[in-house]
Design a protein around this motif. Structure first.
Motif, short mmCIF file in Angstrom:
data_model
loop_
_atom_site.label_atom_id
_atom_site.label_comp_id
_atom_site.label_asym_id
_atom_site.label_seq_id
_atom_site.Cartn_x
_atom_site.Cartn_y
_atom_site.Cartn_z
N ASP A 1 17.52 -15.57 -13.26
CA ASP A 1 17.97 -15.86 -11.90
C ASP A 1 19.23 -15.05 -11.61
N GLU A 2 19.76 -15.22 -10.41
CA GLU A 2 20.96 -14.47 -10.04
C GLU A 2 22.17 -14.86 -10.89
N TYR B 1 22.03 -12.84 -13.93
CA TYR B 1 22.38 -11.47 -13.60
C TYR B 1 23.90 -11.32 -13.49
N PRO C 1 13.89 -8.75 -15.73
CA PRO C 1 13.66 -10.10 -15.21
C PRO C 1 12.61 -10.85 -16.02
N THR D 1 9.91 -14.89 -12.26
CA THR D 1 10.97 -15.83 -11.88
C THR D 1 12.02 -15.24 -10.94
N VAL D 2 12.11 -13.91 -10.89
CA VAL D 2 13.13 -13.26 -10.09
C VAL D 2 12.45 -12.35 -9.08
N ASP D 3 12.90 -12.41 -7.83
CA ASP D 3 12.38 -11.50 -6.81
C ASP D 3 12.84 -10.09 -7.17
N LEU E 1 16.57 -8.30 -7.08
CA LEU E 1 17.22 -7.82 -8.30
C LEU E 1 17.59 -6.35 -8.17
#
Length: 164
Positions: free
Chosen positions: A99-100, A103, A125, A129-131, A135
């Motif tokens: 997730d962010e 990151y 990623p 789970t992460v766009d 990202l």
């Protein structure tokens, strides 16, 4: 399987590049001598490690790919932090982000330790789970020399497929 059998099987493939990975390869008895024997045999050798084992004793001819566990993995306490002090320009760091928050945690670590000046950095990623556009946007916004790395095996084969 003995190291001799492994070396024979590697030679049968006729490929000059060998990567030791899967689970935590450095916990396997014989991993360190196998890496050395592969180098001695003339192969370009890589090891991808989960980051919880000391990498300083790995043969210096081996390119080390070090995973740093992010908080969402639930395993960040298992990181062997002294590994960051022994990285070389031929090594690589990989952060798998869920997730962010992961990151941002990774980027803070890269900045605080000037890791992008030490070796290549990959942000990967967790599949699904992460766009990916978001990202990529974060990476571009932060203007750090880091690479977006997708789990290609999960794009080529079904994410549930094992052994590929």
């Amino acid at each position: 399987m003995t190291r001799e059998q492994i070396l024979e099987q590697v030679a049968a493939h006729g490929c000059p590049l060998v990567e030791l990975t899967g689970g935590e390869p450095l916990l396997q008895p014989g991993a360190f001598p196998l890496l050395t024997e592969l180098c001695d045999a003339g192969y370009e050798v890589l090891v991808e490690t989960g980051g919880g084992v000391d990498i300083s004793a790995v043969d210096p001819r081996v390119r080390r790919i070090l995973d740093v566990k992010c908080p969402a993995s639930g395993e960040s306490q298992a990181n062997h932090w002294p590994n960051l002090e022994v990285l070389r320009p031929t090594d690589e760091l990989k952060f798998v982000v869920a997730d962010e928050n992961d990151y941002r945690w990774a980027i803070d670590l890269v900045r605080s330790r000037n890791l992008s000046e030490v070796c290549p950095i990959h942000i990967s990623p967790v599949h699904g789970t992460v766009d990916l556009q978001a990202l990529a946007g974060w990476i571009l916004q932060d203007r750090l020399p880091i690479r977006l790395q997708l789990q290609m095996h999960k794009l080529v084969w079904s994410p549930e497929t094992r052994g590929v």
